[in-house]
Design an enzyme around this catalytic site. Sequence first.
Site, PDB file in Angstrom:
ATOM      1  N   CYS A 165      -0.170  -7.758  -4.935  1.00  0.00           N
ATOM      2  CA  CYS A 165      -0.866  -8.518  -3.900  1.00  0.00           C
ATOM      3  C   CYS A 165      -2.117  -7.771  -3.447  1.00  0.00           C
ATOM      4  O   CYS A 165      -2.045  -6.885  -2.591  1.00  0.00           O
ATOM      5  CB  CYS A 165       0.053  -8.786  -2.715  1.00  0.00           C
ATOM      6  SG  CYS A 165      -0.749  -9.734  -1.412  1.00  0.00           S
ATOM      7  N   CYS A 168      -2.942  -8.170   0.205  1.00  0.00           N
ATOM      8  CA  CYS A 168      -2.131  -7.314   1.107  1.00  0.00           C
ATOM      9  C   CYS A 168      -2.578  -5.860   1.042  1.00  0.00           C
ATOM     10  O   CYS A 168      -2.678  -5.187   2.058  1.00  0.00           O
ATOM     11  CB  CYS A 168      -0.652  -7.340   0.704  1.00  0.00           C
ATOM     12  SG  CYS A 168       0.021  -8.906   0.211  1.00  0.00           S
ATOM     13  N   ASP A 169      -2.796  -5.352  -0.155  1.00  0.00           N
ATOM     14  CA  ASP A 169      -2.930  -3.899  -0.342  1.00  0.00           C
ATOM     15  C   ASP A 169      -4.336  -3.426  -0.721  1.00  0.00           C
ATOM     16  O   ASP A 169      -4.620  -2.235  -0.640  1.00  0.00           O
ATOM     17  CB  ASP A 169      -1.975  -3.428  -1.458  1.00  0.00           C
ATOM     18  CG  ASP A 169      -0.518  -3.692  -1.100  1.00  0.00           C
ATOM     19  OD1 ASP A 169      -0.211  -3.665   0.097  1.00  0.00           O
ATOM     20  OD2 ASP A 169       0.294  -3.912  -2.003  1.00  0.00           O
TER      21      ASP A 169
END
Length: 344
Positions: A165, A168-169
């Site tokens: 992701c 997300c990261d």
Amino acid sequence: MTSSEQASGVQESGVRDSGVHKLVIIGSGPAGWTAAIYAARAQLEPTVFVGVPKSDPGPVLPGGQLMLTTEVENYPGFPQGITGPKMMEDFRAQAERFGTKVVDADITKLDLSQDPVRSPHVLHTSDGTTVRAHAVIVSTGAVANWIGLENEMRLARQGGGVSACAVCDGALPAFRGQALAVVGGGDTAMEEATFLTKFASVVYVIHRRESLRASKIMQQRYMSRPNAKVLWNKVVVDVLGAEHIDGLLLKDTVTGEQSRLDVKGLFVAIGHTPATKCLAGSGIELTDKGYVLLRGRNSATNMAGVFAAGDVADEHYRQAVSAAGMGCVAALDAERWLAAQGID
Ligand code: NAP
């Protein structure tokens, strides 16, 4: 079930039955916990089946995909960010504060063949019990697909720069100014790669064919970035690095030639699989891509008293905050449905 069986909680089959619930929530990601918070505050006494850890082949944990996310920086209300696991711990604590019951088991099968008002739905659990519920919210999430390489999974588990992701990261300091790779050729790969071009020195999209599956507009958006590259006809055959990724071993799908690519991050974007195994045979309608089909701008499925929320019913957005919003909607829909049936 006879009255003595009801009292003892044991059916003729020998299967234990934990009684009738107004609402059972299956899954413990942001959608499930948000549904639980709303339902508990509405005094529906929800029970959440949080699931048990698995390898599928990557790690699947109660709490869902956020359990594999290091820092969450895009959930409103956390200006300093919060780790995915801590966020799920807090969601759970908030749901429990209002009386949510939590069961550490999977629901393995749903029997929705009865009219849920007169005879509640029957849910089978992984610890051999059955549970009956008038209303059910399915919030089992989706599991990111991984390539399936041993070192890929090892580094993903230890926070070593391998993720499924980028949204997300990808913005973490470790990735800033670095060469990063995205595997995949669909819209997700384009979206994630485009996002990463904002931080990375260079982004390599690694695709196994010589044309992308992604929509033209998403391709163009990515290709227009000065630091965007595509490596055609390549697959990743190994992920290199002990504590943190420092490279990839690639294989050309046409010539079979192997080469090394130096990167400090790998983002796998080869699709998600909605977690619908337990729904098999239940009669719940799915989309042609296998997600739970919602009947409109709400959370109702085609089965009476069964609602769905989060990534299991969302093939487009798949964000923690959008899943939480869907969880809220599902709890409100379940509450209204139960009230309309005279169950409160
Ligand atoms: P997808 O469309 O199924 O694409 C998956 C990609 O991964 C394909 O290019 C596929 O290659 C590749 N792939 C699959 N398995 C692989 C493997 N083992 N090794 C290497 N490559 C592999 O999935 P998605 O991109 O996640 O998109 C899912 C849905 O969400 C789509 O409908 C998409 O349009 C939608 N979506 C929309 C947006 C948006 O509009 N903003 C953003 C993201 C997603 P092949 O092409 O060779 O099969």
